[in-house]
Structures are given as structure tokens and as C-alpha cells.
Design a protein around this motif. Structure first.
Motif, short mmCIF file in Angstrom:
data_model
loop_
_atom_site.label_atom_id
_atom_site.label_comp_id
_atom_site.label_asym_id
_atom_site.label_seq_id
_atom_site.Cartn_x
_atom_site.Cartn_y
_atom_site.Cartn_z
N GLU A 22 56.31 37.74 45.79
CA GLU A 22 57.26 38.84 45.57
C GLU A 22 58.68 38.33 45.31
N HIS A 57 60.12 38.64 41.95
CA HIS A 57 60.34 39.96 41.34
C HIS A 57 61.66 40.58 41.77
N GLY A 116 57.65 43.83 43.24
CA GLY A 116 59.08 44.13 43.23
C GLY A 116 59.33 45.62 43.33
N LEU A 150 67.11 46.05 46.66
CA LEU A 150 66.84 45.17 45.51
C LEU A 150 67.86 45.39 44.38
N LYS A 209 70.98 43.43 45.07
CA LYS A 209 70.78 42.00 44.79
C LYS A 209 70.80 41.75 43.29
N GLU A 210 69.99 42.51 42.56
CA GLU A 210 69.78 42.22 41.14
C GLU A 210 71.05 42.43 40.32
N LEU A 265 74.48 40.92 43.10
CA LEU A 265 74.35 39.61 43.75
C LEU A 265 74.97 39.59 45.16
N GLN A 322 71.31 38.02 36.66
CA GLN A 322 71.13 36.58 36.77
C GLN A 322 69.69 36.22 37.13
N ASN A 323 69.13 35.23 36.48
CA ASN A 323 67.81 34.64 36.82
C ASN A 323 66.60 35.53 36.52
N LEU A 324 66.78 36.73 36.00
CA LEU A 324 65.64 37.65 35.88
C LEU A 324 65.21 37.87 34.43
N VAL A 342 57.36 39.81 34.34
CA VAL A 342 56.96 38.55 34.97
C VAL A 342 55.52 38.25 34.57
N LEU A 348 52.56 35.28 34.50
CA LEU A 348 52.19 34.03 35.15
C LEU A 348 50.86 33.53 34.59
#
Lengths: 354, 354
Positions: free
Chosen positions: A245, A248, B50, B228, B231-232, B235, B344-346, B350, B352
Motif C-alpha cells: 500500500e 499508492h 490506496g 492521503l 500527503k499527496e 507533502l 511528487q513521486n506519484l 500503479v 507491477l
């Protein structure tokens, strides 16, 4: 010495686990019978608050995996305020209350709520001989060896988790798994020993400003508990996620001041290593707790704490993986001049006027 | 303008929700039948990653409450690596996959894992007409109105939650609840409006260093999503808890730099107000989102965002309570000179190599 109770309680765990297992074994027949008689349990809801909720997450995983019955953990408050979204309507369910003192108001009230359902049965675990939980009836385990002087839960956490895992194994008639759990007290001292230099180095490193704990499956509850220890003892920013997680969204804030602690599982090992590589490339620093054989694979990380057995399954691994988090929190607190025995804003039991 | 896509997508939600509901209504008969035919659903597992996992938490709550069936949300990765601890062995279960793109690897793999169980059925929701999820079979909802340009999920989150709540109401034959959900697009503009001055003030306040979001029951997933977003987009340090859980440890780190945002529920209103008083006494600052009538009770808090309806039940409340968190994150990012459209970073999806 600051934190002397906490320190002693952390170090005492191998011995306490032996006592806990001996106590559960003495009641093996009773426990096996309880799950079938008078009404076979068809679903399990484990209820606790704070650390007791986090250990319930791991215990519920074990119940579902060992017994093949739907099992989940919920915070006790959810059982009080949303009983119809927590307890099943039409099948016999077992509500398992978890509370160190056996007196946590929310857990007592949630279990009473469960008992109002005609299809509800009760079980509970605490660390004191006499308690409100014990008086509610049903199966009750009083793990007196796990009782604590410190406000912060350490050996009570692992003791209650171990007892519930052993109960799950017994209820499933799985004596082999009970043997596996019985080997854990012998493994614990080497994990305590191996953790020491690592947590001393990391604990003293003032450049860390964020501690992230990752775990999959039964290790998610353990990651959550480590998150809480860091807050309670060391007053640091800390978070926990199911390992995969973290990609994500939360990884957006990763930087050099972030320590990512990965509690490596057997089930998701390959993917967890990939994730660590990605986080390292985003400049996080990492600490891996995993079986000895995975050392090479963890070489990219900054710190490694080996578990002595390479083939420990994830459910057994959960218990020994409690130790590094407790020690890291303790060491971080001491490095900052805080007293782990005297956590800020907290009390031994949360009693409410519910 | 930085964040123009995110801003537009947040503001478009009332209109998008109308389209989503119209789409679900058009398929009402099919949805009602699906839950009974060919094999009646006996248990529900909602899977996402997420933000999609966080909305699954609220959706699962609605499924269990409306249908009286055991329902829970789990991260998709858990369904992949621990299928026996996630999917039930002996009853017909519905695995519901949630993914904006319909292409999230973990959710696709988890649903394939569920389909290997002889007792598993599939449903899914995405925001694109064509997707891997849609090709898996079972009931699929493609909410094209919820699709987004921004990497950060906003209207796709609320759209997929609303669709699943409407599906739960239909599956339960509860047309009254469907009407209640239909009233939400009319309430949303006033919540967006009322949030604006509050999030501008808080967003610009540089003394905050920690954002904590609290919600009970169906509001816990909403609190998690707000965590979330912060954060996203911005930051910042952020956390989410079931409201009453915050007392059991996490409150130890509360100080003047902590903003506690309480998404007030009807079910636990009295206890949530008590908790806010305690946190204020520990010097936290608070923002309350709650029905207009609770303003007096929230007067002790620092900020208040009113919901226009005082008697909104907690499941309906969940949807409009998504908005203040999105706006706060957006405003905080802009105040810090960050571009919410470029987190940032996203990345957008996603994928895999699973």
C-alpha cells in the motif's frame, strides 16, 4: 534508570511466552471443545483498543487462516456504535475482547453489545486474574505473566497475541502449529540480541524525522504496533501500512529523513524487496527485519536484523517481529532524554463514561 | 494556474455525482438481480489500493449495514498474498474490485485469485469504459464521468464510493436509501462553499506541522482519504484514526502544531465531542465537520464546516465529508507553492510485474 520497567518487561518476553503457552496448554481440551459446544462458531470478530486492536489484526488473520472461518478485527468503539455493520445477523459469531487490564470501557461495552445478539458468543483475554472482561462469561484467558508496571504495552501485547494464536491452533485441532509457536521463546533471545546494535545506532541518529513500518498479512498488526510504540515512547512521527500500500500515495513524502522499517514476509518477499529498492532510490533509509537467509537480498538496505530461522512462516514470524519495534522505540526515547516508563499524556487504563 | 485540473475536478463533483447516480439507476434491475442470481451472495470482500482501498472501507460498511451480510474491505495485495485469510472457504462470496483506471495490477490479480475459488463471484467499478477489470466478467460499473486528468484522485474517489453505496442500497431493495443518496448532489455546493474560508485560513497557517483526521464507522475511510490527500498534494505529516482510537496512544504526540479534523458522526457524536475537549486541553487545534445544528457544541473548536442537513445519516454524510479534506489538501499545497496537479513521486496508474 529511566525506562527500567519497560526495559525489564521487553527483555522478559521469552520467559513470559513460555508461561503463557503452558497456561493455554493446560486448558487445551476446554478450548477445543468451546469452539464447537454448545453452538459451533461460524464467524469471529476480535475487538480491542490501541495496541490491543493492533494485536487483534494479527490474531484475526490467524483465526481465519487456521480455522477457515471469516474472522476480522475491529476497534471496540466500532462494535459499540455500529453493531449492525460489525456483528453478523444470521450466523453464530464469537466476539473476542482483548484488553490488558480487562477493564477498558469500550471493550467491555462492545462485548456486552455482542452478547445482546441471540447468535453471539463471548471470549476474552486479559493480563489480570480478576477483571470486568472475565466476569462477562464465555471463554476467558487471564495471562498474569504478561501483566506490566509500565503504562506502555510491550510484553502484554506479545503475550495476548501468542495466546490467541495458540487458541486458534487448538480450535483448528492443529497441534503442529502449536509446536511451531512453542519454539518461539527459544528464538526470541537471539532477536533481542541482534536488534541491540541496530536500534542503538538508529535511535541515536538525529537526522530521522519520520518512522514508517511496513508489514503484509499477519505482520501489518505488528507494523502498526511498532508505529504506536515510537509515538508513545519517543514522541516521533510514525506510520504503518500494509507493505504494498505504501506505493499508492504515502511514498510521495519519502525523503532522506525517512526510516522505512520492513517486516519481511515469506508470502510477499519478492515484491517487498522491489518496494525497498524503489524507496531507496527515493532516498529513504531502510531497516529490514527478516530471516537470516535473506541477508544478501537485504544488502541494499541500511540496516538488517536477522531472524534465526529462515523458514519461519508469517504467522509465527509475527510474534518475534514485535521485539525490534519495541527496542527501537525504547532506544529512541532514551537517546532523546525521555523516560519510556513515563509516556506523555497517557494513562494505564482508558475508562470512559459510556 | 497550478492545480487547475485538481481544482476543476473537485468542483465538478455535484454534477458528476448526478451522472453517476443516473447511470446506476439505469441498471437498477440488473443490479438487484445480480446479487441473487445465479448464486445468492453470502459475503462481500471489497478490494482496492490506496484511495480505492479507503473508499472500499466506507463501501464495505454500507454493504454490511444495508444487506446484513458480512462485508469488509482489504487492500488488494492482501487478497493476492493471503487469499485464505481474506476469502471465505465455504460460502458464496462477492469480490468487488475498485480501481480508477481499471488497470491497477494488484486489484486485477486479487480478483483473478478470487475467481479461482469455486464459491467466488466478481464485481468491479472503474472510471473508464474499457479496462482490465471490465474484462474479468461479473457486474462491472464504468463511471466515465468520474475520470480524471489529475494524478491525485478526487472526483473518482467520491464517484466510486457513491456508486457502491447505491449498489448496496439496490441490492438490499432499499429505494428509500437510494433517494437519500440522490439528495447529496444538491447539498454538495453549500459544503464546497462553506469549506472555502476555513481551508484558506488553515492552509495558510504555517504553524501546523501535523494533520490528524478522525472518523467513526463509514467516516473512517473518509478520514483516511483526507490523510492521503494531505500527503499527496501538500507533502505534510498526516494520519487517520477511528475517532475513539486516538485516545489509545496516538494522542501522546499532540501539541499546538497539531490540527485535529473531526468528521462528526451521528452515532458517536457525544463521545467525539468529549474527545475534542480533551484534545483541546492538550493544546491541539481542531476543525469540526458536522451538521449545522451541532455548531453550538463545536464552539469550543477553532474551525467549523457545517453540513446543511442536521439529520443526515452517517452513510450519506460520508460522501459530502469527502469535500473539505480535498479542499484543505489543495489549499495547503497552493499556500506552500506546490502544484497539486503534479504530485511528487506519484504516477497515474500503479502497474507491477506480478
Amino acid at each position: 534508570m529511566p525506562g527500567q520497567h519497560t526495559w525489564k518487561e521487553i527483555q522478559s518476553q521469552p520467559e513470559v511466552w513460555r508461561e503463557v503457552l503452558a497456561g493455554v496448554r493446560r486448558r487445551a481440551d476446554e478450548i477445543e471443545t468451546f469452539f464447537k459446544d454448545p453452538r459451533p462458531v461460524e464467524e469471529i470478530v476480535v475487538l480491542g483498543c490501541g495496541s490491543s486492536y493492533y494485536l487483534s489484526l494479527s490474531a484475526a488473520h490467524a483465526f481465519q487462516r487456521f480455522l477457515g472461518l471469516p474472522a476480522r478485527a475491529v476497534p471496540s468503539s466500532e462494535g459499540i456504535f455500529y453493531p449492525e455493520a460489525v456483528f453478523p445477523k444470521d450466523r453464530v459469531f464469537l466476539a473476542v475482547g482483548v484488553s490488558r487490564s480487562g477493564e477498558t470501557t469500550e471493550t467491555l461495552v462492545a462485548l456486552r453489545r455482542a452478547a445482546e445478539f441471540p447468535n453471539g458468543r463471548l471470549a476474552s483475554v486479559s493480563c489480570h486474574e480478576e477483571s470486568g472482561l472475565g466476569e462477562l462469561g464465555g471463554l476467558h484467558l487471564a495471562l498474569t505473566a504478561g501483566a506490566e508496571t509500565s503504562v506502555v504495552m510491550t510484553r502484554s501485547f506479545s503475550s495476548m497475541l501468542l495466546a490467541l494464536q495458540a487458541v486458534a491452533a487448538l480450535a483448528a485441532g492443529d497441534r503442529e502449529r502449536l509446536e511451531l509457536l512453542s519454539s518461539l521463546p527459544d528464538l526470541a533471545p537471539s532477536v533481542l540480541e541482534a536488534s541491540r546494535p541496530v536500534v542503538e545506532a538508529v535511535g541515536a541518529d538525529k537526522s530521522f524525522r519520520r518512522f514508517v513500518f511496513l508489514g503484509s498479512g499477519p505482520l501489518y498488526g505488528i507494523a502498526s504496533e511498532a508505529m504506536l510504540k515510537i509515538k508513545e515512547m519517543a514522541l516521533e512521527e510514525s506510520e504503518a501500512y500494509h507493505s504494498l500500500e505504501y506505493r499508492h500515495g504515502p511514498k510521495s513524502v519519502v525523503d532522506r529523513s525517512t526510516l522505512v522499517v520492513s517486516l519481511m514476509s515469506a508470502a510477499a518477499e519478492v515484491e517487498e524487496k522491489e518496494l525497498l529498492k524503489e524507496l531507496t532510490s527515493l532516498s529513504a533509509r531502510t531497516m529490514v527485519v527478516g530471516p537470516d537467509g535473506s541477508e544478501a537480498a537485504a544488502a541494499d538496505g541500511d540496516w538488517f536484523i536477522p531472524l534465526p530461522e529462515a523458514d519461519l512462516d508469517d504467522w509465527a514470524r509475527a510474534l518475534v517481529m514485535v521485539l525490534p519495534g519495541q527496542l527501537l522505540a525504547y532506544q529512541r526515547a532514551v537517546s532523546k532524554g525521555l523516560d519510556p516508563d513515563r509516556p506523555q499524556n497517557l494513562s494505564h487504563v482508558v475508562r470512559l463514561g459510556l
